[in-house]
Write an enzyme that holds these catalytic residues in place. Structure first.
Site, mmCIF file in Angstrom:
data_model
loop_
_atom_site.group_PDB
_atom_site.id
_atom_site.type_symbol
_atom_site.label_atom_id
_atom_site.label_comp_id
_atom_site.label_asym_id
_atom_site.label_seq_id
_atom_site.Cartn_x
_atom_site.Cartn_y
_atom_site.Cartn_z
ATOM 1 N N GLY A 4 -3.171 0.616 -3.776
ATOM 2 C CA GLY A 4 -2.853 -0.794 -3.638
ATOM 3 C C GLY A 4 -1.406 -1.211 -3.664
ATOM 4 C CB ILE A 5 0.217 -4.004 -5.572
ATOM 5 C CG1 ILE A 5 -0.672 -5.144 -5.081
ATOM 6 C CG2 ILE A 5 1.634 -4.506 -5.809
ATOM 7 C CD1 ILE A 5 -0.913 -6.238 -6.124
ATOM 8 C CG ASP A 24 -1.720 5.468 -10.889
ATOM 9 O OD1 ASP A 24 -1.594 4.441 -10.204
ATOM 10 O OD2 ASP A 24 -2.755 5.717 -11.550
ATOM 11 C CE1 TYR A 139 -5.234 -8.839 -14.727
ATOM 12 C CE2 TYR A 139 -5.391 -11.131 -14.046
ATOM 13 C CZ TYR A 139 -4.935 -9.847 -13.828
ATOM 14 O OH TYR A 139 -4.174 -9.574 -12.726
#
Length: 167
Positions: A4-5, A24, A139
């Site tokens: 992704g980003i 990661d 979140y």
């Protein structure tokens, strides 16, 4: 920077001519992204302060400098829900990645950048949930914390030529 980003950010920076280190918690994913851009890959759990310090020091040493940090690690799935159902373990796990991880990475990068005297850029990935809650307290609260950490660091690090922003 496995999916992704993070991967897209690494690819864009490399395309602009930057030498890029990607990290990661998924080491194989980081390796895959690094291969695409001829970058440096590291498996990294951003909630581990010592691992963050080591990874950023390795980055600066391997690449010759640390000029840009993109703080993109974050979780939501499986760590939210109605407040009455959130366990202490869910709360701590999400905050250890989304908030502690951002802090550890910013602190390590700031130390390296200040010592180098070259300035730099720190980009923290927040969320619209930082200002418009609706996903859940874990979140939303963590992303509001990221936004405020970013504001405070922007003021503190500006005299060192370090620009801090959030997306």
């Amino acid at each position: 920077a496995a999916p992704g980003i993070g991967a897209a950010s690494a690819e864009a920076l490399a395309a602009a001519g930057a030498r890029v280190a990607v990290s990661d918690v998924n080491g194989e994913g980081a390796e895959a992204t690094a291969r695409k851009i001829d970058g440096l890959a590291m498996q990294l759990d951003v909630s581990d302060r010592a691992a963050v310090d080591s990874a950023l020091a390795r980055t600066a040493e391997s690449l010759g400098s640390l000029d840009i940090l993109v703080n993109n690690a974050g979780v939501y799935i499986g760590y939210g829900g109605p407040v009455r159902d959130i366990t202490d373990e869910m709360w701590r796990k999400l905050w250890s990645i989304n908030v502690d991880g951002v802090f550890y990475c910013c602190r390590a990068a700031a130390r390296i950048m200040i010592d180098a005297g070259r300035g730099g850029r720190i980009i923290n990935v927040a969320s619209t949930q930082a200002v418009s809650p609706g996903v859940g307290v874990t979140y939303d609260g963590s992303k509001a914390a990221v936004a405020q950490i970013t504001r405070a660091l922007a003021l503190e690090l500006a005299p060192h030529g370090i620009n801090v922003n959030a997306l």
